[in-house]
Design an enzyme around this catalytic site. Structure first.
Site, short mmCIF file in Angstrom:
data_model
loop_
_atom_site.label_atom_id
_atom_site.label_comp_id
_atom_site.label_asym_id
_atom_site.label_seq_id
_atom_site.Cartn_x
_atom_site.Cartn_y
_atom_site.Cartn_z
N ALA A 180 16.96 80.57 55.81
CA ALA A 180 16.45 81.56 56.78
C ALA A 180 17.64 82.36 57.30
O ALA A 180 18.28 81.98 58.28
CB ALA A 180 15.72 80.85 57.91
N SER B 240 20.43 82.25 66.30
CA SER B 240 19.99 81.48 65.15
C SER B 240 18.47 81.44 65.11
O SER B 240 17.80 82.26 65.77
CB SER B 240 20.58 80.05 65.21
OG SER B 240 20.37 79.36 64.01
N ASN B 241 17.91 80.52 64.35
CA ASN B 241 16.46 80.37 64.24
C ASN B 241 16.11 78.89 64.07
O ASN B 241 16.99 78.03 64.05
CB ASN B 241 15.92 81.21 63.08
CG ASN B 241 16.58 80.86 61.76
OD1 ASN B 241 16.48 79.74 61.27
ND2 ASN B 241 17.28 81.83 61.17
N ARG B 242 14.82 78.59 63.94
CA ARG B 242 14.36 77.20 63.96
C ARG B 242 14.29 76.56 62.58
O ARG B 242 13.72 75.48 62.42
CB ARG B 242 13.00 77.12 64.64
CG ARG B 242 13.02 77.47 66.12
CD ARG B 242 11.68 77.17 66.77
NE ARG B 242 10.60 78.02 66.27
CZ ARG B 242 9.62 77.64 65.51
NH1 ARG B 242 9.53 76.38 65.10
NH2 ARG B 242 8.68 78.48 65.12
N SER B 243 14.85 77.18 61.57
CA SER B 243 14.78 76.59 60.24
C SER B 243 15.45 75.22 60.21
O SER B 243 16.57 75.05 60.68
CB SER B 243 15.47 77.50 59.22
OG SER B 243 15.51 76.89 57.95
#
Length: 208
Positions: A90, A21-24
């Site tokens: 994102a 995943s990502n930090r959005s």
């Protein structure tokens, strides 16, 4: 006007427990959805995992997604009915080729083969009807922000793109640059994501 807005990250499953995943945070998309509904628009917000939903209000529908595939399915169902798509989510660029059954044991080496996810916004821009607007987002290194954002806008075929420096992700503030396919460029300076929402919607209304 019917706005379709995406917000938050995707989670691409590795096994039954782990994911990429990502930090959005989804805060920007949620703020856009809340303001558009407050202005009387009909809004469908597609919200990623872990992102906080805006308060319930008339005209606002919130639908959750987890993976890129989930988001793609929701976009396919709801894009035809909207006038404006704001693609603020994102979306992961890659996803594991195969999902591992169960839970991978700790301590063992793990090699993942990743495959590209579909370019969702480009696919939708390619089939949009006359008068339908598609606004994309680009998160880039400040040194290359304008060049890469303009390249993405042309390649994806969208009507406008919001370019942000890397520090925007998971931050409370934003310092955007808004480019249109017609050659316009707007840079309002740093502001909170809540303040950015009305500013962006004014720019989008002007495109119509």
């Amino acid at each position: 006007m019917h706005y379709l807005i995406t917000a938050g990250p995707t989670r691409e499953p590795i096994d039954e427990v782990r994911f990429i995943s990502n930090r959005s945070s989804g805060r920007l998309g949620a703020a856009l959805a809340a303001h558009a509904a407050k202005c009387g628009h009909r809004v469908t917000l597609l919200l990623g995992p872990g992102a906080m939903s805006p308060p319930q209000q008339p005209g606002l529908t919130v639908l959750p997604f987890t993976s890129t595939a989930d988001l793609q399915a929701l976009l396919g169902a709801h894009f035809p009915a909207c006038e404006v798509l704001v693609m603020a989510a994102a979306v992961a660029d890659y996803t594991p080729k195969q999902r591992i059954a169960g839970k991978t044991e700790r301590g063992k080496g793990l090699t993942l083969e990743l495959v590209p996810t579909p370019d969702l916004v480009a696919g939708l821009a390619a089939v949009k009807r006359e008068g339908q607007l598609v606004v994309a987002f680009a998160l880039e290194d400040p040194a290359h922000l304008e060049r890469r954002a303009l390249e993405k806008m042309r390649r994806k075929g969208v009507d406008a793109i919001v370019a942000n420096p890397l520090v925007t992700m998971d931050a409370d503030t934003i310092e955007p640059t808004f480019f249109t396919a017609g050659g316009e460029r707007f840079s309002p300076g740093a502001m909170t994501k809540a303040d950015f929402a009305p500013w962006l919607l004014e720019r989008v209304d002007a495109l119509g």
